[in-house]
Structures are given as C-alpha cells and as structure tokens.
Design a protein around this motif. Structure first.
Motif, mmCIF file in Angstrom:
data_model
loop_
_atom_site.group_PDB
_atom_site.id
_atom_site.type_symbol
_atom_site.label_atom_id
_atom_site.label_comp_id
_atom_site.label_asym_id
_atom_site.label_seq_id
_atom_site.Cartn_x
_atom_site.Cartn_y
_atom_site.Cartn_z
ATOM 1 N N TYR A 418 0.731 -1.217 0.027
ATOM 2 C CA TYR A 418 -0.212 0.038 0.100
ATOM 3 C C TYR A 418 0.807 1.115 -0.059
ATOM 4 O O TYR A 418 0.540 2.311 -0.653
ATOM 5 N N TRP A 419 2.032 1.246 0.720
ATOM 6 C CA TRP A 419 2.702 2.447 1.133
ATOM 7 C C TRP A 419 3.849 2.343 -0.109
ATOM 8 O O TRP A 419 4.058 3.377 -0.598
ATOM 9 N N GLN A 420 4.323 1.216 -0.546
ATOM 10 C CA GLN A 420 5.609 1.090 -1.428
ATOM 11 C C GLN A 420 4.994 1.645 -3.005
ATOM 12 O O GLN A 420 5.872 2.008 -3.687
ATOM 13 N N LYS A 421 3.580 1.277 -3.351
ATOM 14 C CA LYS A 421 3.206 1.771 -4.683
ATOM 15 C C LYS A 421 3.208 3.287 -4.712
ATOM 16 O O LYS A 421 3.205 3.800 -5.929
ATOM 17 N N MET A 422 3.248 4.118 -3.753
ATOM 18 C CA MET A 422 3.123 5.620 -3.906
ATOM 19 C C MET A 422 4.311 6.100 -4.238
ATOM 20 O O MET A 422 4.332 7.287 -4.673
ATOM 21 N N ILE A 423 5.627 5.553 -3.866
ATOM 22 C CA ILE A 423 6.885 6.232 -4.173
ATOM 23 C C ILE A 423 7.726 5.186 -4.642
ATOM 24 O O ILE A 423 7.532 3.850 -4.628
ATOM 25 N N PRO A 424 8.983 5.552 -5.094
ATOM 26 C CA PRO A 424 10.007 4.589 -5.744
ATOM 27 C C PRO A 424 10.195 3.644 -4.608
ATOM 28 O O PRO A 424 10.235 3.762 -3.228
ATOM 29 N N ASP A 428 13.362 0.635 -8.176
ATOM 30 C CA ASP A 428 12.746 1.889 -8.881
ATOM 31 C C ASP A 428 13.781 3.113 -8.712
ATOM 32 O O ASP A 428 14.058 3.719 -9.570
ATOM 33 N N PHE A 429 14.497 2.696 -7.617
ATOM 34 C CA PHE A 429 15.502 3.957 -7.223
ATOM 35 C C PHE A 429 16.731 3.832 -8.429
ATOM 36 O O PHE A 429 17.316 5.092 -8.763
ATOM 37 N N SER A 430 17.092 3.020 -8.782
ATOM 38 C CA SER A 430 18.094 2.664 -9.824
ATOM 39 C C SER A 430 17.619 3.243 -11.136
ATOM 40 O O SER A 430 18.758 3.633 -11.932
ATOM 41 N N LYS A 431 16.629 3.577 -11.409
ATOM 42 C CA LYS A 431 16.279 4.276 -12.691
ATOM 43 C C LYS A 431 16.118 5.839 -12.681
ATOM 44 O O LYS A 431 15.729 6.416 -13.581
#
Length: 745
Positions: A418-424, A428-431
């Motif tokens: 739920y929280w993870q989908k809101m931000i990298p 995701d940070f590698s991109k």
C-alpha cells in the motif's frame, strides 16, 4: 477620598499578586474593551521585562514586547522592538516580511495621527512605500504574510473574553494572551480587505497569473500559472504539486516567476475546483506524470521542468519519479515526508497527529486553518482518547468526525505494498538518473523521511547525482531560510542561508547551464553547530570517523559509561498501562531547566574532559527481556552543558516487533532476552563543549500523542486498556548501548 484610597490599595494589592484590574463589562462591550485594553497592555509590559516573567530567550521577549507596545498605542517603540525582533529572526533580508501586517498597522496609525488623515488613506500610503522598499525576492511572500485569518482570530479573542465573565481582575498570563489575541484580530480586521486589494493590483502590474482546470486521468485538477510580464520567451517551468490549496499557491508561482522561471502549481484531487475524492498520497505518481506532460507542451515552456516543495510537496516529487517523465530534469525535495516511513507512522508507530492533519486537508476544498491550529481542541481530543483506554481506531470517532482515510491507513501497520506503490521502491531508485537536491534539518520532523529517499537512491543507483544539505533547521526553515534562533537557541551565522536562493541557484545550474551552488562541495553538505563551519563528505557514514558506545549502566558503578561493563546486570522498569493519571516525572538539570522523563530510565555520563563533535545518527542495540510480546521504545539523547542547560541531540522510537524488519512483524517471546536494533534515529552535528555531560533517557512510548502498544500481540490499533493485563516489566541489560557518532579532526 476614602473610596479613592481604598481603590488605590486594591490596585496595589492586585499588582503585588500579578493581577490587574479589568472590568467585567469589557467582555461584552467593544467600546469599553477598546478603552481598557491599552491600559492593560501598559501594566503588563513592566512585568514582561521583570526578572520573574522575562522570557529566557530574547526572541520571545522582543516578540511579546512589540505586540504589547502596539496594543498600548506606543507605535514608535513598537516598531523599534519589531525591527529588533527581525534582526534576531534572520540575518538576511528574507526576514523583512516577518510581521509585516503589524508593521503596516503601526505605520498607518502613526500616519493617521501625524497628518490627521483617514486610516484608509494612511494605510494606502504606507503600503505603497513599504512595497517599493522591499527586495524583489520578498514580494511573493507578501500574500502569505498579510492574509491573516480574521474569523479565527475573532473566535480566539471571544474565547479569552468569555473566560473573564464575572471577573474584575485578570492574571498576568491571561492578560498577555488576551492582549496578543486582541492585537491579531484588531490588526487584520483593520487592514486585510484593503491591503489584499492593493497587493492584487501590484501583482497585476508585475505578473501574468492564469488558472485552469485540467482533466487528468478522468479527474479535475486545478492549475495556477504565473509568469513575469517581461519574460516573453519560453522558459523552464518550476512545478509544485500542492495539497494545501489556497494563498500558498500564489506564493509558489510568484516565487518561481521572480527567479525568472514559469511557476506552475497544481492542486491535488479534491482541492480548489475539483469535485473528485481527496485521498492524500494515493494518486500523485499517476497524476503528476500527466501534468508534466501537459506543461511541457505549453507555449510558455521550453520543454524543461523542475520540481520543488517541502513536506507533502517533497513527497510529491518522489512520487513523480516513480516513473520519470522525459521533460522532468531535476527535483528539489525539501523536508520530504517519507510516506509509511516517518508519517503517518514513525518506525511503525502511528501518531495521533495524523488525524488532525487528515481533517486539515480534507475538511474543505482548501485548508481548514482554524481547526488545524486549534491546539486546545486537539489536545482535548487526544487526552480524551488516552484517558478512555479505547482502541486507537476509535480516535476519529472520539473527535466527532469518523474518517475512512484514518481507518485505511491503520490497516497497514507494516511497510507493505500500500505504501510502497506511492513512491519508488527498491529497484525503482536505480532508474532515477536526474539530478536531485535534498534539504532537511536536524530539527525537521520529516528528517527520517528525507534521508530515507537519499539513502535508498544512493543504495540502488551507485551513480546517483543526488546532493544533500542538512543543518540546524526545523521543518519550516529547511524549506525557506535559516532562522537565527531554532528551538530557542541561536544558530551559527554561517548556517543562516536562504534555502530559496540555494534551490533556485540549483535550478539555474541544471536548467540554464549556470554555476553549481558553492555550498555543494560534495554529496553531503552539513553544518557543524557551534563551530560556524560547514563540512562536506561523500556519504553519510563519513559524517563521523569514530564513535562512543554509551552503555545502559549507572555511572556510580563504573569509571565510564563508555566502557563495556565487566559484569552483566540489568535495570528494571515497570510501566502500568492502566494508570492514566500518573504525575509527570522530571530530570532536574538545574534551577532553571528540567526534562520530562515520566516513562523513562535516566543514564548519565561522566563530565567530558574535552570537546567532542557528535556528527551523524545514533545506532546501537537494546538487549531487553519483557513479560509481554511487544512494546514501543522511546529514546532521547541530551547534552547537559557546563552552564546547566539541556540540548536535545537526537531521538529514536520504534515498535520492537518491527525493529528488524519494518515490513514484517516479529513478536517478542516473553521472558526471553531479545535484541532491538537502533535504526532511523535523528541525525545531528554539533560541537559538545568540554565540561558537558550526556544524558540518555530510555523508556516506553506511552502518551496521548502516539498509539499505545499494550504488548498483547494483537493489531496495536485494535488493542484497548483491557488488553493491558499486568504491568509491563522491562529488564534493560547493561550491555545494551547507544552508539554516539563522533567526528575527530
């Protein structure tokens, strides 16, 4: 004559008891109030300056003094005190807008008296003079400074007057508060309508301001676009995604335009002209991508977009780079909320404040300032819940306004999808390959969130072009400018920088090919308090090059708390969760200073025989044994200076069952010795003088401002006082330690 002597004696006695004559007729008669309150202010001023009532720091003294002088119609001295207050507030001209409403009121009153003109004419004259004298960078802040809430100040004034019903005397504390509330109402009810019209006229001369409603993902989003009139060619756009719809939209737009960019502010779903459902945090990632796409194709945009903003607006930028739009060239997240990391729960402990904030942003299409700033109301709600022993889930009903958002957040106590989908998240940070500038502060409520993004970006992207600036700033300062005083203490002159200037110098560097800001000498740029210097290192671990392990042991039984104990033992702490009327306990620092330690155990170091620079964040481990399945730790580290003053250096809270993994709960086994790691504490960099000592408070989180973990093993949001059972018994083993990061030259 005898009657007059009697009145005089009564008056003297009232003064000796720090009370003043104030007729009860003033409560309901505005004419009598107008006549009486200047005299009341004149009587309060000598006490404010007396040894008994004089505030400890000069900022508070000058703040109260200029207000009382203004109420007393001593306009000239009031202005002198106000200007002294500004000098204390900031060393650069960004502080010039501070209290500008009161300044205009005082100047207009003086002009009215000196030239026998109407207040309206006087106000117009002094406004025009002040406007022309201001530095250009301050112009965008005027609307915020002058937009006082007249209705809210009227209600507060009435509340104070109601307390005086049937009384003919008033004590010092109430009199001071009454004068200040009267001044707020009197000032803004007198000047606001006219000065806002005058300011709007000035804005029309300087800016082109447009508002539009965009259809994004089937929803309506309100957009404000601000350009300087003389800038006719396409420019880079500075975009802000703002849930706090209102006058601040204009500020963000005009600020960007003043720095020679196009300012675009988009309000989130459900705000301003949007009739969509307002679910904070949930849709920013999808919506901002489409907004950037629209912005990049407008004739006033040259195809380059940068983003800026603090707190929720800082979070929004990280949501925006979950999928980076090609036109987005840089972000400047300031004091960014780490959703699911430090808000609405910090280290998996939900905070009561989350409900107050939810209502602030969802009660109407803008922000409910009157409700949000009603500290008495919210303290009462939190205390009522705490005293009731009901579950944390019942807090919204106790407030009188059930909230689906509040309940939904409580459904996710771990850092789950739920929280993870809101931000990298992780890879995701590698991109994220665009340049980033993060700003936060040692006293920033969202420091843990801001640093979470910084650390994750560098962990997953070894080539991340991401800089950090951190110094002695609070939540407001790290997204505006370095105040001269923070938490009542002065900060070093070198730290009193304009964060606005830093941010827009960064934009010039990235978006216009300008020079890199001089402060950014390495990836991490941090100010060492009490040294008047900045330091620059490549990663967070290099903020320190040594450490001290502060063991949980009584210094009476050891030569140093920094040495590992030879014999293992423990300190026992007992917390009765059923006791909601316990008296607060304080650690006495000196005659003038004490620290609340109601649910804590104190460990005091020996006196330091040389200067020490603490630089970084606390780590370490607690070795504990408890008689329950869970509890919430609460840790504070203080410096006690040689002159007997206390300074908070760092704090840490965590739910023990989530301390090793914030996604998966691992309950403790009663009676078994368990290890609780210390992670995600607050970073500090400060020189601690020789002759100081360190005070470590370790204990249990139990107060109205946070969830209460009863240790039954159930969902903590569902637990009630009935789940508390026997008192919590903790054995804090003396081989537990808090590792203090130290920098040695």
């Amino acid at each position: 004559m005898k009657f007059k002597i009697l009145l005089a004696l009564i008056f003297v006695n009232l003064l000796q008891a720090q009370k003043f004559y104030f007729p009860k007729t003033a409560v309901n008669d505005s004419v009598i109030l107008e006549k009486q309150i200047p005299g009341l202010a004149q009587q309060v001023i000598p006490l404010l300056q007396s040894a008994k009532y004089k505030p400890e720091n000069t900022v508070d003294l000058m703040d109260n003094l200029f207000r009382l002088q203004l109420v007393a119609h001593d306009y000239k001295n009031s202005l002198a005190s106000l200007f002294e207050n500004r000098k204390l507030f900031a060393d650069h001209n960004m502080g010039d807008y501070r209290y500008i409403g009161f300044e205009l009121y005082a100047l207009a009153k003086m002009e009215q008296e000196e030239n026998n003109t109407s207040f309206s004419n006087a106000l117009q004259k002094v406004f025009n003079q002040k406007y022309e004298s201001l530095p250009e960078k301050l112009i965008p802040r005027l609307e915020l400074a002058l937009n006082g809430d007249v209705n809210a100040s009227r209600k507060l004034l009435k509340n104070f007057l109601d307390k005086q019903k049937d009384k003919d005397s008033i004590d010092y504390k109430t009199a001071l508060a009454l004068c200040k509330n009267y001044l707020n109402y009197k000032t803004y009810s007198s000047i606001k309508p006219q000065v806002m019209q005058l300011l709007a006229s000035k804005d029309k001369e300087r800016f082109i301001i447009e508002t539009k409603d965009l259809k994004i993902n089937g929803n309506t989003l309100s957009v404000t676009i601000v350009r300087r009139k003389e800038n006719t060619l396409p420019l880079p756009v500075i975009l802000t995604n703002n849930i706090y719809a209102g006058p601040i939209d204009g500020f963000f737009g005009k600020r960007a335009a003043t720095y020679n960019y196009v300012g675009v502010v988009v309000n989130t779903r459900g705000k301003r002209n949007s009739n969509d459902v307002n679910n904070p945090f949930e849709h920013e990632s999808q919506d901002i991508y489409e907004v950037i796409d629209w912005v990049s194709k407008q004739p006033w945009c040259n195809g380059k977009v940068g983003m800026i903003g603090g707190s929720y607006l800082g979070f929004s930028q990280w949501a925006a780079v979950k999928k980076v739009h090609p036109a987005l060239k840089t972000i400047v997240p300031q004091v960014a909320v780490g959703i699911g990391i430090d808000y609405p729960a910090q280290n998996n402990i939900f905070m009561s404040y989350m409900l107050q904030w939810i209502q602030y942003v969802t009660n109407n299409k803008f922000t409910d300032e009157a409700d949000f700033t009603n500290a008495v109301k919210w303290d009462s709600i939190f205390t009522k819940w705490y005293k009731s022993g009901k579950s944390f889930r019942s807090l919204d009903k106790i407030s009188g306004k059930p909230s689906k958002i509040f309940q939904r957040w409580l459904d996710h106590p771990g850092y789950d999808e739920y929280w993870q989908k809101m931000i990298p998240y992780k890879e995701d940070f590698s991109k994220i390959n665009i340049p980033v500038l993060t700003t936060t502060g040692y006293y920033d409520d969202d420091q843990i969130g801001a640093l979470y993004y910084f650390k994750q970006h560098h962990q997953y992207n070894k080539n991340a072009d991401h800089y950090l600036v951190i110094g002695p700033y609070n939540h407001g300062g790290a997204q505006s400018f370095g105040f001269t005083y923070v938490n009542g203490s002065p900060i070093d002159p070198v730290a009193r920088i304009s964060i606005d200037d830093l941010a827009f110098s960064w934009f010039d560097y990235i978006l216009k090919g300008g020079k890199k800001p001089e402060l950014l000498k390495d990836r991490i740029n941090f100010q060492v308090m009490n040294t008047n210097t900045w330091k620059h290192v490549a990663d967070l671990d290099k903020m320190h090059n040594s450490s001290l392990k502060f063991y949980l042991q009584d210094k009476k039984n050891t030569s140093s708390v920094f040495n590992k104990p030879e014999t293992r033992n423990f300190t026992t702490q007992i917390i009765d969760f059923k006791n909601r009327d316990q008296k607060d306990i304080y650690y006495k620092v000196s005659k003038k200073d004490s620290i609340k330690m109601t649910n804590s155990v104190a460990f005091e170091s020996e006196i330091l025989d040389k200067d020490m620079i603490m630089s970084g964040n606390l780590s370490g481990v607690f070795n504990v044994s408890i008689n329950k399945k869970d509890f919430d730790t609460d840790t504070y580290l203080y410096q006690i200076s040689p002159d007997g003053k206390s300074y908070l250096l760092s704090t840490h809270i965590v739910r023990a069952s989530y301390a090793k993994n914030n996604q998966k709960r691992q309950l403790l086994e009663p009676g078994k010795t368990e290890q609780i790691p210390i992670n995600n504490s607050y970073v500090m960099s400060k020189k601690i003088e020789k002759g100081s000592k360190l005070l470590l408070l370790v204990g249990v989180n139990k107060n109205p401002n946070w969830q209460i973990n009863y240790g039954s093993g159930k969902d903590v949001s569902e637990e009630t006082i009935k789940d508390s059972g026997e008192p919590l018994e903790i054995k804090w083993y003396n081989d537990s330690y808090v590792e203090v990061p130290v920098y040695k030259d």
